[in-house]
Structures are given as structure tokens and as C-alpha cells.
Design an enzyme around this catalytic site. Structure first.
Site, PDB file in Angstrom:
ATOM      1  N   HIS A  52     -52.508  66.667  17.292  1.00 54.04           N
ATOM      2  CA  HIS A  52     -52.258  65.362  16.671  1.00 54.04           C
ATOM      3  C   HIS A  52     -53.575  64.739  16.238  1.00 54.04           C
ATOM      4  O   HIS A  52     -54.642  65.274  16.523  1.00 54.04           O
ATOM      5  CB  HIS A  52     -51.458  64.444  17.601  1.00 54.04           C
ATOM      6  CG  HIS A  52     -52.170  64.023  18.839  1.00 54.04           C
ATOM      7  ND1 HIS A  52     -52.489  64.889  19.870  1.00 54.04           N
ATOM      8  CD2 HIS A  52     -52.648  62.805  19.233  1.00 54.04           C
ATOM      9  CE1 HIS A  52     -53.107  64.219  20.831  1.00 54.04           C
ATOM     10  NE2 HIS A  52     -53.222  62.951  20.467  1.00 54.04           N
ATOM     11  N   HIS A  54     -55.433  62.003  16.851  1.00 58.03           N
ATOM     12  CA  HIS A  54     -56.375  61.132  17.564  1.00 58.03           C
ATOM     13  C   HIS A  54     -57.784  61.739  17.607  1.00 58.03           C
ATOM     14  O   HIS A  54     -57.938  62.953  17.751  1.00 58.03           O
ATOM     15  CB  HIS A  54     -55.860  60.850  18.982  1.00 58.03           C
ATOM     16  CG  HIS A  54     -54.704  59.885  18.983  1.00 58.03           C
ATOM     17  ND1 HIS A  54     -53.802  59.805  20.019  1.00 58.03           N
ATOM     18  CD2 HIS A  54     -54.309  58.966  18.066  1.00 58.03           C
ATOM     19  CE1 HIS A  54     -52.902  58.869  19.734  1.00 58.03           C
ATOM     20  NE2 HIS A  54     -53.183  58.359  18.557  1.00 58.03           N
ATOM     21  N   ASP A  56     -60.111  61.945  19.743  1.00 57.18           N
ATOM     22  CA  ASP A  56     -60.562  62.783  20.859  1.00 57.18           C
ATOM     23  C   ASP A  56     -59.942  64.183  20.799  1.00 57.18           C
ATOM     24  O   ASP A  56     -60.168  65.014  21.685  1.00 57.18           O
ATOM     25  CB  ASP A  56     -60.289  62.112  22.218  1.00 57.18           C
ATOM     26  CG  ASP A  56     -58.824  61.828  22.480  1.00 57.18           C
ATOM     27  OD1 ASP A  56     -58.090  61.482  21.526  1.00 57.18           O
ATOM     28  OD2 ASP A  56     -58.387  61.953  23.641  1.00 57.18           O
ATOM     29  N   HIS A  57     -59.178  64.462  19.743  1.00 52.80           N
ATOM     30  CA  HIS A  57     -58.604  65.796  19.527  1.00 52.80           C
ATOM     31  C   HIS A  57     -59.118  66.449  18.246  1.00 52.80           C
ATOM     32  O   HIS A  57     -59.055  67.663  18.104  1.00 52.80           O
ATOM     33  CB  HIS A  57     -57.067  65.714  19.483  1.00 52.80           C
ATOM     34  CG  HIS A  57     -56.484  65.228  20.778  1.00 52.80           C
ATOM     35  ND1 HIS A  57     -55.803  66.044  21.643  1.00 52.80           N
ATOM     36  CD2 HIS A  57     -56.543  64.009  21.373  1.00 52.80           C
ATOM     37  CE1 HIS A  57     -55.451  65.347  22.717  1.00 52.80           C
ATOM     38  NE2 HIS A  57     -55.880  64.108  22.577  1.00 52.80           N
ATOM     39  N   HIS A 110     -45.824  60.382  21.099  1.00 52.28           N
ATOM     40  CA  HIS A 110     -47.194  59.867  21.286  1.00 52.28           C
ATOM     41  C   HIS A 110     -47.756  59.487  19.912  1.00 52.28           C
ATOM     42  O   HIS A 110     -48.277  58.398  19.727  1.00 52.28           O
ATOM     43  CB  HIS A 110     -48.022  60.947  21.969  1.00 52.28           C
ATOM     44  CG  HIS A 110     -49.467  60.601  22.164  1.00 52.28           C
ATOM     45  ND1 HIS A 110     -49.887  59.605  23.015  1.00 52.28           N
ATOM     46  CD2 HIS A 110     -50.596  61.116  21.606  1.00 52.28           C
ATOM     47  CE1 HIS A 110     -51.220  59.533  22.979  1.00 52.28           C
ATOM     48  NE2 HIS A 110     -51.665  60.433  22.125  1.00 52.28           N
ATOM     49  N   ASP A 127     -51.012  65.515  23.928  1.00 43.99           N
ATOM     50  CA  ASP A 127     -50.800  64.317  24.748  1.00 43.99           C
ATOM     51  C   ASP A 127     -49.316  63.978  24.868  1.00 43.99           C
ATOM     52  O   ASP A 127     -48.942  62.805  24.915  1.00 43.99           O
ATOM     53  CB  ASP A 127     -51.543  63.112  24.134  1.00 43.99           C
ATOM     54  CG  ASP A 127     -53.048  63.226  24.280  1.00 43.99           C
ATOM     55  OD1 ASP A 127     -53.519  64.145  24.967  1.00 43.99           O
ATOM     56  OD2 ASP A 127     -53.752  62.385  23.693  1.00 43.99           O
ATOM     57  N   HIS A 165     -55.504  66.234  28.969  1.00 44.31           N
ATOM     58  CA  HIS A 165     -56.228  65.250  29.788  1.00 44.31           C
ATOM     59  C   HIS A 165     -56.052  65.549  31.275  1.00 44.31           C
ATOM     60  O   HIS A 165     -54.989  66.027  31.697  1.00 44.31           O
ATOM     61  CB  HIS A 165     -55.714  63.823  29.535  1.00 44.31           C
ATOM     62  CG  HIS A 165     -56.149  63.258  28.224  1.00 44.31           C
ATOM     63  ND1 HIS A 165     -57.392  62.693  28.026  1.00 44.31           N
ATOM     64  CD2 HIS A 165     -55.502  63.179  27.031  1.00 44.31           C
ATOM     65  CE1 HIS A 165     -57.483  62.282  26.761  1.00 44.31           C
ATOM     66  NE2 HIS A 165     -56.358  62.555  26.139  1.00 44.31           N
TER      67      HIS A 165
HETATM   68 ZN   LIG Z   1     -53.648  61.200  21.731  1.00 44.20          ZN
END
Ligand SMILES: [Zn+2]
Length: 253
Positions: A52, A54, A56-57, A110, A127, A165
Site C-alpha cells: 500500500h 504509506h 513507511d512502505h 487500512h 498493515d 510492524h
Molecule cells: Zn500503512
């Protein structure tokens, strides 16, 4: 094939799938730990998978692309710079260099276009499903997330789940609040505390264990329903409403 976690940021895992001298990475939010690992292990990058949008990905995509022109698979319904192979439900991702084939699952909730990759007994679900938890609903509805978790729950019980995570102990603290009498939760807390004390990840984990300990997969359990109704302040008619009330509670927990 070996699957290695690279810790990133505060509590992310970037997954490296490796076989012989080839590697595939999943959700590289940061290029630096990936490049360091590939170089120290003498691996060449074959492809990148993204679940996805975001940061941090996906934050490491451009720096990785600058070092190796590789295919990047990612959700067709999200706008992510660098994706060369947009994928959606039912697509097959073939990674011959590491001898693996994945099936793509649409698992919105998410984010609106979140995808997962399933194959070789492994699930990369970003996530969406966490150990004893699930992702926050940033873009999707409770009904969407409930359906996505149901889709993942239908995979074989021995599936190893690679989420992104290390949230397990805090998720389990919440699970214990939802179901104070659940002994499987208490046992899992002890097991995961031991892993963390030894500086070991609690991920991956077998899908089967989630059914006993993950409150977000237990919205039909009487104790979970009772707790959700207490939180909501009224009776809840169906599992989606129970799920929504539990998710809402977790946001404040
Ligand atoms: Zn995320």
C-alpha cells in the site's frame, strides 16, 4: 527460499526473500537497510513488492530503483510513483529468480487499494492483519476491513503471516483487555515477551494462532460481543458492528 526481516524506522519490518544470489523485497519504506543488506550478502535485487501507499512502505522505492532497474509490483488502485506492474485480486506474480509465485489478494480497509501477496505458505499482508491485531481504518470502512480479514482468515491455518510492524505486545495488551478470561492471550503474551526479551521478532506467526487470540477475528465470541456493546453503549446487531466497536476502542486504548 529464505525470508529475512530488516528492521526499519521504529517498528517496521522490510522483508527480504532470498534464494541463491537473488532477492526480492517487500515494502521497502527505507532503501538504506535494504542496500546495506544486499551488499553485505552479495545479493542482487530481482523485484520489489508493495502492499500500500504509506511512506513507511514505499519511501525507499526511488533510491532502490536508482541502483537497479527492477519490476515493482503494487496495488493497481493506489497512486504510487515507480510501480511498473499494477496488480489486483487474482493476479499472479512470478518471481523466477527466487523460485516463487504469489497470488494477489485485494484487502482494502487500512487503505483503499491495499493488496496482499500469498504463496509458498507465506502471506505478506502489509498493515492489514497484525499479530493479535489489525491496521487502522485510514481509508476503508469497518465492513471492508472485516471482509478483508475474513478473506485472509480463509487461507490455510499453517500460513505464515509476514506483517510489517512489530506491534504484537501492544496488540496483545489490548486483546487481554477485550477478553480478560482468554488464557490463549495470556500464554501468547508470555511467549512474545520472551521473544522480545531475546531481541527476536514475533513475526512471522502462523495464521491458525490468530483465531484464539486476535480480537479482530473474534467478533462472534460472546465475551468480545459483550465488551464491544459495553464500549458502544448499546446492543450491536452483527459481527461487522462488533468489529467496528472493537476497532474504535483500540484507537483510544
Ligand atoms: Zn500503512
Amino acid at each position: 527460499m529464505q525470508i529475512i526481516p530488516l528492521p526499519a524506522f521504529r517498528d517496521n519490518y522490510i522483508w527480504v526473500l532470498r534464494h541463491d544470489s537473488r532477492a526480492v523485497v517487500v515494502d521497502p519504506g527505507d532503501a538504506e537497510p535494504v542496500l546495506r543488506y544486499l551488499s553485505s550478502e552479495g545479493l542482487s535485487l530481482e523485484a520489489i513488492l508493495v502492499t500500500h501507499h504509506h511512506s513507511d512502505h514505499v519511501g525507499g522505492l526511488s533510491a532502490l530503483l536508482a541502483t537497479a532497474s527492477v519490476p515493482i509490483y503494487g496495488p493497481a488502485r493506489e497512486d504510487i510513483a515507480g510501480i511498473s506492474h499494477p496488480v489486483a485480486e487474482g493476479a499472479e506474480v512470478r518471481l523466477p529468480g527466487i523460485g516463487v509465485r504469489f497470488r494477489v489478494l485485494d484487502i482494502p480497509g487500512h487503505t483503499a487499494g491495499h493488496v496482499g501477496y500469498y504463496g509458498e505458505g507465506a502471506l505478506f499482508c502489509g498493515d492489514t492483519l497484525f499479530a493479535a491485531g489489525c491496521g487502522r481504518l485510514f481509508e476503508g470502512t469497518p465492513a471492508q476491513m472485516h471482509a478483508s480479514l475474513g478473506k485472509l482468515a480463509a487461507l490455510p491455518g499453517d500460513t505464515q503471516v509476514y506483517c510489517t510492524h512489530e506491534y504484537t505486545l501492544s496488540n496483545l495488551a489490548f486483546a487481554a483487555a477485550v477478553e480478560p478470561s482468554n488464557t490463549a492471550v495470556a500464554e501468547r503474551i508470555a511467549a512474545c515477551q520472551a521473544l522480545r526479551a531475546a531481541d527476536q521478532p514475533t513475526v512471522p506467526f502462523p495464521l491458525a494462532g490468530e483465531f484464539a487470540t486476535n480480537p479482530f477475528l473474534r467478533s462472534s465470541e460472546p465475551e468480545v460481543i459483550r465488551q464491544a456493546e459495553t464500549q458502544a453503549g448499546h446492543a450491536l446487531a452483527n459481527p461487522v458492528d462488533v468489529f467496528a466497536a472493537i476497532r474504535e476502542w483500540k484507537n483510544r486504548f
